[in-house]
Scaffold this active site. Structure first.
Site, PDB file in Angstrom:
ATOM      1  N   CYS A  79       0.929  -1.132   0.094  1.00 21.39           N
ATOM      2  CA  CYS A  79      -0.010   0.034  -0.056  1.00 21.39           C
ATOM      3  C   CYS A  79       0.797   1.220   0.023  1.00 21.39           C
ATOM      4  CB  CYS A  79      -0.718   0.117   1.252  1.00 21.39           C
ATOM      5  SG  CYS A  79      -1.953   1.452   1.294  1.00 21.39           S
ATOM      6  N   CYS A 106      -6.610  -3.153   7.228  1.00 16.30           N
ATOM      7  CA  CYS A 106      -7.794  -2.435   7.433  1.00 16.30           C
ATOM      8  C   CYS A 106      -9.197  -2.927   7.007  1.00 16.30           C
ATOM      9  CB  CYS A 106      -7.417  -1.020   6.851  1.00 16.30           C
ATOM     10  SG  CYS A 106      -6.994  -1.242   5.006  1.00 16.30           S
TER      11      CYS A 106
END
Ligand SMILES: Nc1ncnc2c1ncn2[C@@H]1O[C@H](COP(=O)(O)OP(=O)(O)OP(=O)(O)O)[C@@H](O)[C@H]1O
Length: 407
Positions: A101, A207
């Site tokens: 990410c 997440c």
């Protein structure tokens, strides 16, 4: 020094980017905030955590007088991070999506969006990390590459997650929190009207999983392929499982009907069998050798490797663990890393991250752990086994064979 007419900061709704924004605002920069939406699938309770975080980001920006944009990076996250994650799980690896990410979304898609769409001269984030260009790029040099350095708060240091970031973005990134302790950052937030944000629970783990347990989540995306749990010592099948993607190395394998605590040692993608061992300290979980894919060096290839020598540095592959000394040798397939001490559960798919002093040199994806203490000890006593392995390694280095050795 870099002339900064406009600065774009990634605002997540958490305390770190809130305090980063406060610092930048107080320094008088022309700041614009971007909230990145990287995931848009609601969890099983119908909640999209991203909406809640965006609300917090809006509250922070309103308080600090910073304009905020919500930008959709769902496609980039899906293609570059999530698809890779699924592929890794299918092949029995355990990926680190936070590293990807940072590489592909925060320090690529976001960076380019800030520079090209918003005309920013630089970006800023609330990561705990430092560079030799300084927390506000005050030592920026147009013709030099930047070095990535550990944060002052060693417990919070996030360089491990930045270990695949490319030069281009890193050179124009500010990390204003690099010289701060997390406790100080929280206190600053409390003292500056950001109490609610300071008290917010920190996001833990990946997440997008939400409140689901991992096996349930991953089974929505990867087909179950049942297999056996096999005791590595006896070769006896001690249970069955639904798929190798649900288990990670070193993890306790909760085998139905087994009173003994078994731990995952090895996965066989061809047969779908998982080898397990009794006890968390079983020697089959420990090795001091590992093989990686080709490395990514943050600044440049270390001079030792340039000269065909061994690189001596520190190694880590998980955030919480301690650094350990290592010797790195480069082959034409990647790196071969010999650790000073054995480490438990060297996990394929994770990143081996290399440090020299305070500098994060770079990283490489772990492909395979070397022979375990258990393998080496089969039919030999322990000291013989160590000598045997040292000999294998030295032979390998001396012969300068430019291939991955299969011991
Ligand atoms: N959704 C997001 N939108 C914009 N920026 C983000 C987002 N998520 C993370 N960031 C940026 O990356 C930094 C590091 O995020 P990460 O989630 O790794 O750490 P964190 O300590 O939880 O940060 P924070 O307290 O700011 O949420 C953040 O401080 C922020 O600048």
């Amino acid at each position: 020094m870099l002339k900064i007419r406009k600065l774009v900061i990634g605002i997540s709704g958490g305390v770190d980017s809130a305090v980063t924004s406060l610092f930048l605002k107080n320094k008088g920069y022309n700041v614009e905030g971007v909230f990145m939406q990287n995931w848009d699938i609601r969890d099983e309770t119908g909640v999209c955590k991203s909406d809640e975080d965006y609300k917090d980001a809006s509250v922070i920006c309103e308080k600090l007088g910073i304009p905020l944009l919500r930008v959709n990076f769902v496609k980039q996250y899906w293609n570059e991070v999530f698809c890779d994650l699924l592929k890794e799980y299918e092949t029995g690896h355990t990926p680190n999506p936070d590293v990807l990410c940072n590489r592909y979304v925060k320090f690529d898609a976001f960076y380019h969006y800030a520079r090209e769409d918003l005309n920013a001269d630089a970006i800023a984030t609330g990561h705990y990390a430092r560079t030799n260009f300084g927390p506000y790029l005050e030592y920026y040099k147009p013709n030099e590459d930047v070095h990535l350095l550990k944060a002052m708060d060693e417990r919070k240091d996030q360089t491990l997650f930045l270990c695949q970031v490319k030069q281009k973005a890193l050179r124009k990134t500010m990390f204003p929190l690099g010289n701060y302790m997390k406790t100080e950052v929280k206190k600053i937030a409390m003292d500056n009207g950001l109490e609610e944000i300071a008290k917010k629970k920190e996001s833990m783990g990946i997440c997008f999983i939400g409140t689901r347990d991992f096996p349930n989540f991953i089974s929505e995306y990867v087909n179950n392929k049942p297999g056996n749990f096999i005791d590595i010592e006896s070769g006896v099948t001690v249970g069955t499982h639904k798929g190798i993607h649900q288990w990670t190395l070193g993890q306790r394998s909760n085998i139905e009907g087994q009173p003994i605590a078994y731990f995952t040692v090895q996965k066989d993608v061809k047969t779908n069998n998982i080898y397990v061992a009794r006890g968390t300290h079983h020697p089959s979980l420990f090795t001091d050798l590992l093989y990686t894919a080709h490395p990514h060096w943050i600044h440049s290839r270390p001079p030792e490797l340039e000269n065909g020598d061994l690189l001596e540095c520190d190694f880590k592959f998980q955030h919480v663990e301690e650094f350990i000394g290592c010797q790195v040798y480069e082959s034409n397939k990647g790196l071969i890393v010999l650790l000073e001490k054995t480490r438990r559960a060297i996990t394929p798919g994770q990143f081996a991250v290399f440090y020299k002093g305070e500098e994060c040199l770079g990283s490489a994806k772990i492909i395979q752990g070397g022979p375990s203490l258990f393998t080496l000890n089969c039919g030999r006593n322990v000291s013989n086994a160590w000598r045997y392995k040292e000999k294998l390694f030295n032979n390998f280095i001396n012969n300068n064979e430019r291939r991955i050795c299969t011991m």
